[in-house]
Motif scaffolding. Structure first.
Motif, short mmCIF file in Angstrom:
data_model
loop_
_atom_site.label_atom_id
_atom_site.label_comp_id
_atom_site.label_asym_id
_atom_site.label_seq_id
_atom_site.Cartn_x
_atom_site.Cartn_y
_atom_site.Cartn_z
N GLN A 1 0.80 -1.21 0.00
CA GLN A 1 0.00 0.00 0.00
C GLN A 1 0.83 1.26 0.00
OE1 GLN A 1 -2.88 -2.09 0.63
NE2 GLN A 1 -3.37 -0.68 -0.98
N ARG B 1 -2.78 -4.87 -5.87
CA ARG B 1 -3.60 -4.21 -4.88
C ARG B 1 -4.84 -5.02 -4.57
NH1 ARG B 1 -4.13 1.99 -3.86
NH2 ARG B 1 -1.94 2.39 -3.64
N CYS C 1 -2.44 4.17 2.37
CA CYS C 1 -3.86 4.15 2.71
C CYS C 1 -4.14 3.26 3.93
CB CYS C 1 -4.73 3.74 1.53
SG CYS C 1 -4.44 2.08 0.94
N LEU D 1 -7.92 6.19 0.04
CA LEU D 1 -7.64 7.30 -0.88
C LEU D 1 -8.45 7.18 -2.17
CD1 LEU D 1 -3.81 7.04 -0.37
CD2 LEU D 1 -5.27 8.81 0.59
N ASP D 2 -9.41 6.28 -2.14
CA ASP D 2 -10.28 6.10 -3.30
C ASP D 2 -9.55 5.74 -4.57
OD1 ASP D 2 -12.69 6.54 -1.97
OD2 ASP D 2 -12.32 8.71 -2.00
N CYS D 3 -8.64 4.80 -4.49
CA CYS D 3 -8.01 4.36 -5.74
C CYS D 3 -9.00 3.52 -6.52
CB CYS D 3 -6.73 3.57 -5.46
SG CYS D 3 -6.98 1.86 -4.95
N GLY D 4 -10.02 3.02 -5.84
CA GLY D 4 -11.10 2.35 -6.55
C GLY D 4 -11.25 0.88 -6.26
N ILE D 5 -10.18 0.21 -5.92
CA ILE D 5 -10.24 -1.25 -5.98
C ILE D 5 -11.12 -1.89 -4.90
CG2 ILE D 5 -8.11 -1.64 -4.64
CD1 ILE D 5 -7.68 -3.98 -6.73
N CYS D 6 -11.03 -1.40 -3.66
CA CYS D 6 -11.71 -2.13 -2.59
C CYS D 6 -13.22 -2.21 -2.79
CB CYS D 6 -11.33 -1.57 -1.22
SG CYS D 6 -9.60 -1.89 -0.84
N PRO D 7 -13.89 -1.04 -2.96
CA PRO D 7 -15.34 -1.16 -3.17
C PRO D 7 -15.66 -1.92 -4.46
CG PRO D 7 -14.58 1.11 -3.49
CD PRO D 7 -13.44 0.35 -2.92
N LEU E 1 -8.93 -3.93 2.63
CA LEU E 1 -7.56 -4.09 3.10
C LEU E 1 -7.61 -5.15 4.16
CD1 LEU E 1 -6.22 -0.53 3.76
CD2 LEU E 1 -5.47 -2.18 2.06
S1 SF4 Z 1 -9.59 1.41 -2.33
FE1 SF4 Z 1 -8.40 0.06 -0.94
S2 SF4 Z 1 -6.38 0.00 -1.82
FE2 SF4 Z 1 -7.41 1.73 -2.77
S3 SF4 Z 1 -6.87 3.50 -1.51
FE3 SF4 Z 1 -8.79 2.70 -0.69
S4 SF4 Z 1 -8.14 1.27 0.92
FE4 SF4 Z 1 -6.35 1.67 -0.34
#
Ligand code: SF4
Lengths: 224, 617
Positions: free
Chosen positions: B267, B280, B587, B593-599, B605
């Motif tokens: 991360q 990620r 993060c 940080l809203d990179c997008g992947i988790c949701p 994480l």
């Molecule tokens: S979506 Fe997940 S990987 Fe991306 S910034 Fe948010 S917590 Fe980190």
């Protein structure tokens, strides 16, 4: 205690280098939970000494290593090792050594190489006799002492052929270690040089090691 | 086959042990009782391929937990290749010595861009047509996967399918899909697999270019193929398969030890890092599971060392607990623990010292750039102070040699940054002389920065070969005692850059280069740059088009159809922050940080040890 083990390496493992074989044994010792002794220092290693070095390309019926360990029953040692060794590598026998027993390298002075050939013993016999009649066999030394010639003849103790039905096995008893070391590849070249061509040699291995005292051949396992 | 090998072939080659298999824990499954037969092919030599964790996982997984079968094959070294060609021996698998053409699937592990010529060479040695379009019904399906597959286009013509992302679930689904459709024709079977998330079938897409050479359009030829191919990932490492009985090679391999994968992903969001995006988000394994795995592996292998692998092991939340536990449990038996990568801080050194009670490891640190400004540009959140503290701690606790990793040619790099590298090394040496009783040795390794797809720098120009050479001369203009600098080959890096951001038109160049004899391009002694340039010329292609130009944010990129889960907008925003030398936090600590992947992937994480607040969000 100090332990000496005799082991066999089958044809499938003929391409293992000496270091590879040492790792095989060390890993087997750990898997078998043998109470081996470690050396001191930042980088401790198992106190094992590989007394015989099998050249890459040949397999061996009777190889040896010495090991230092806490007291352990010899039968248990063998059983546990053989349970974890890769199929084809097997501890055949072992005994405990006195603390003052000389290292394997310093006591083994003879070895027997065997060559299975696809020719009849009658054809092979005269070729071997011819070699044995030579007074000297000068070859350029390999390995460490390059550019020096050496005479193999005094180290060639016996050379005979055995009938095996579908072919023959040539057995060469030669001097190894000090004072004269006849390498396996030198023996092979000698045979091919005397008309036993490479394509008729079907297999080769090292039959065993000895401590030669006069005409007597003693087992490194039984002789301290 | 085996007899011929043992008698006529192997005695003539170096390191014959590479080609015989039969190692401890190798699995030889029953051929006729297995459903799909797959060869797992690694396009490099045995001792490199056998160190690869992903291959160990897939090998064990398919063989132990599925009705299918996997056998291994590696690239024969040129001496072996020559003997094989002379004697008419086809490339075979190590488990059963079966010629590769008899498998249903050959799956290549793509870890490095320049191993592609080895892929072609292996196919050729196996007697299989190199181009997917030339393969017929009876030929195996050729597939690939791994980090390089995240920009699959330069290799698209050679593969029937590429598997994008982590293979654990996807590979089994893929093989079962082939088995279920075994009565169907080749193309139909492939089309069926394209319905699986993560499968890319290149023949199912049409690509058009603009007159200036940029990509105009890429579209599926029918609705059977998805417009976007989404990477696969494993949600929970604790329940994911991990081999308890990995193969123990006879010969010494690159990482000759038991390996624990403590976590996947990272991360820290360094802006140059490809793995940072494609793996990620971070997912950890819990200490309890790792301890069990360590025990099982040591019992089944007899290794004397256990390594904690991941992209950034010191960031693993359970690292102290795990290291202490392993040292306590196994130290007495001479079994050591190793940390492959250290973070640049004093805590890392403290932990490394505990490890070193048992085994000495080399101290390597990666500041990556010589000045704070440039480290901020690449988002390597390390300060000079961190570094000096780490080095001080190391020298005063007995280390006397340090290796530092840097990159040359990072975006915005100036002479001041190069001076910074030298100043930093001098300072490290001074600290060493102050705190170490012995002579200290400082080594610096300088890699050439290669912009990669799916990173914030995917739009940036790569430094030219002459720029890099000039920088190298600048850095080496005078010798500094006890400081050694080593440089990566700038020509290799250039070609790597072409592949990393290339498109489909590169396939013909690669084929050409292979025909001209290119192979083992990752090996300095085999790499032949001029031959590659000839191949480009003969194909009327300009390699510089792919590496030296600044791309616009709105340019359609050849890898845009691969969905890594990280938004393109996030990457461009990061690129803009880099331009301003502004950093982005981790993060894990700073919050999402809203990179997008988790949701988007319905994951979170996954921090296992002692940071419940981070997992709650
Ligand atoms: S979506 Fe997940 S990987 Fe991306 S910034 Fe948010 S917590 Fe980190």
């Amino acid at each position: 205690m100090r332990l000496r083990a005799e082991y066999a390496v089958g044809p499938d493992h003929r391409f293992l280098a000496n270091l590879d074989m040492m790792h095989v044994m060390e890993r087997a010792l750990r898997r078998a939970d043998v109470p081996y002794r470690l050396s001191e220092g930042f980088n401790p290693h198992i106190r094992i000494s590989m007394g015989t070095v099998l050249p890459v390309g040949i397999w061996g019926k009777q190889e040896f290593f010495d090991l230092e360990l806490a007291a352990m029953d010899l039968d248990t040692f063998m059983k546990r090792m053989n349970r974890v060794l890769p199929p084809g590598i097997e501890v055949k026998a072992c005994r405990s050594l006195g603390t003052g027993a000389p290292a394997l390298m310093n006591s083994i002075n003879a070895a027997e190489y065997a060559f299975r050939v696809g020719r009849s013993p009658a054809e092979v016999e005269p070729l071997l006799a011819e070699i044995m009649r030579l007074e000297e066999i000068i070859v350029p030394s390999r390995g460490k002492k390059k550019d020096v010639n050496k005479d193999l003849r005094p180290g060639l103790f016996a050379l005979k052929v055995e009938d095996q039905g579908d072919g023959a096995v040539i057995r060469a008893l030669v001097s190894v270690n000090e004072p004269l070391n006849i390498r396996f590849d030198e023996m092979l070249d000698l045979l091919t040089g005397f008309g036993i061509s490479r394509d008729t040699i079907l297999d080769f291995w090292r039959e065993g090691h000895f401590i030669k005292r006069g005409e007597r051949l003693l087992s490194p396992l039984l002789t301290p | 086959m085996k007899d011929k090998l043992f008698r006529d072939i192997l005695p003539r080659v170096t390191k014959p042990i590479r080609y015989v298999g039969a190692e401890l824990n190798a699995i030889r499954k029953n051929w006729s009782q297995s459903q799909v037969k797959m060869a797992l092919a690694f396009p490099d030599v045995y001792e490199i391929g056998m160190a690869h964790i992903g291959s160990k996982i897939l090998y064990g997984l398919v063989n132990e937990e599925s009705p299918h079968l996997v056998e291994r094959v590696f690239t024969p070294w040129p001496d072996m290749e020559q003997v094989m060609r002379e004697e008419g021996v086809q490339l075979y698998s190590l488990e059963s010595f079966t010629p590769l053409e008899r498998f249903d699937v050959i799956g290549f592990s793509l870890q490095y861009e320049l191993s592609i010529t080895n892929v072609l060479n292996m196919l050729d040695l196996a007697g299989i047509p190199l181009l997917a379009s030339h393969r017929r019904e009876g030929h195996p399906l050729i597939i690939g996967g791994g980090p390089v597959a995240f920009n699959p286009e330069p290799f698209a013509d050679f593969f029937d399918a590429l598997l994008i992302g982590e293979g654990e679930e996807l590979l089994l689904e893929f093989l079962s899909c082939l088995h279920d459709n075994r009565e169907r024709g080749r193309q139909e079977r492939l089309t069926r697999t394209a319905a699986l998330e993560g499968v890319y079938v290149p023949s199912g897409y049409r690509v058009d270019y603009k007159p200036d050479g940029r990509l105009a359009d890429m579209k599926p030829v029918s609705t059977a193929y998805p417009a976007m191919v989404r990477k696969r990932l494993v949600a929970d490492l604790d329940t994911a398969y991990y081999p308890a009985q990995p193969i123990v090679p006879y010969m010494e391999i690159v990482h000759d030890r038991a390996v624990l994968e403590v976590m996947r992903g990272c991360q820290r969001a360094c802006r140059f890092c490809h793995a940072g995006t494609v793996y990620r988000p971070v997912r950890e394994r819990s200490v309890a599971v790792l301890k069990e795995q360590a025990d099982a592996q040591l019992k089944s292998t007899g290794y004397d060392e256990i390594s904690l692998a991941s992209l950034s092991t010191l960031d693993y939340s359970g690292v102290s607990e795990l290291v202490r536990d392993l040292v306590r449990t196994y130290g007495e038996r001479g079994i050591g623990v190793s940390l492959p990568s250290l973070r640049v801080d004093a805590f890392s050194i403290e932990l490394a010292n505990e490890v070193r009670k048992v085994r000495k490891t080399t101290l390597t640190l990666a500041p990556e750039a010589g000045t704070q400004r440039l480290r901020d540009v690449i988002n390597k959140n390390v300060t000079d102070e961190d570094l000096f503290k780490a080095v001080e701690a190391a020298f005063s606790s007995g280390w006397n040699s340090v290796k530092l990793y840097f990159m040359l040619g990072l975006p915005t790099e100036t002479e001041a940054d190069l001076d910074g590298v030298l100043a930093l090394l001098a300072r490290v040496k001074a600290i060493g002389q102050q705190h170490s009783r012995r002579l200290v040795e400082i080594r610096a390794s300088l890699a050439c920065f290669v912009p990669k797809a799916h990173t914030p720098f995917q739009w940036s120009p790569q430094n030219t070969i002459s720029q890099l050479e000039e920088k190298r001369r600048y850095l080496t203009r005078r010798k500094i005692k006890n400081i050694k600098l080593s440089f990566h080959n700038s020509r290799t890096s250039m070609l790597e850059g072409v592949m990393a951001r290339g498109d489909r038109r590169l396939n013909q160049v690669i084929l050409r280069a292979w025909q001209k004899g290119c192979k083992f391009d990752g090996w300095t002694e085999h790499f032949n740059y001029d031959r590659w340039m000839e191949a480009f010329r003969e194909c009327d292609m300009d390699p510089e088009f792919y590496v030296y130009r600044q791309r616009d944010y709105d340019e359609l990129l050849p890898w845009d159809f691969i969905d890594t889960g990280v938004y393109k907008a996030y990457l461009s925003q990061e690129d803009q922050l880099a331009d301003a030398a502004l950093t982005t936090a981790d993060c894990r600590q700073a919050g999402c940080l809203d990179c997008g992947i988790c949701p988007d992937f319905g994951v979170s994480l996954d921090v296992k040890e002692g940071k419940a607040d981070a997992t709650a969000g």
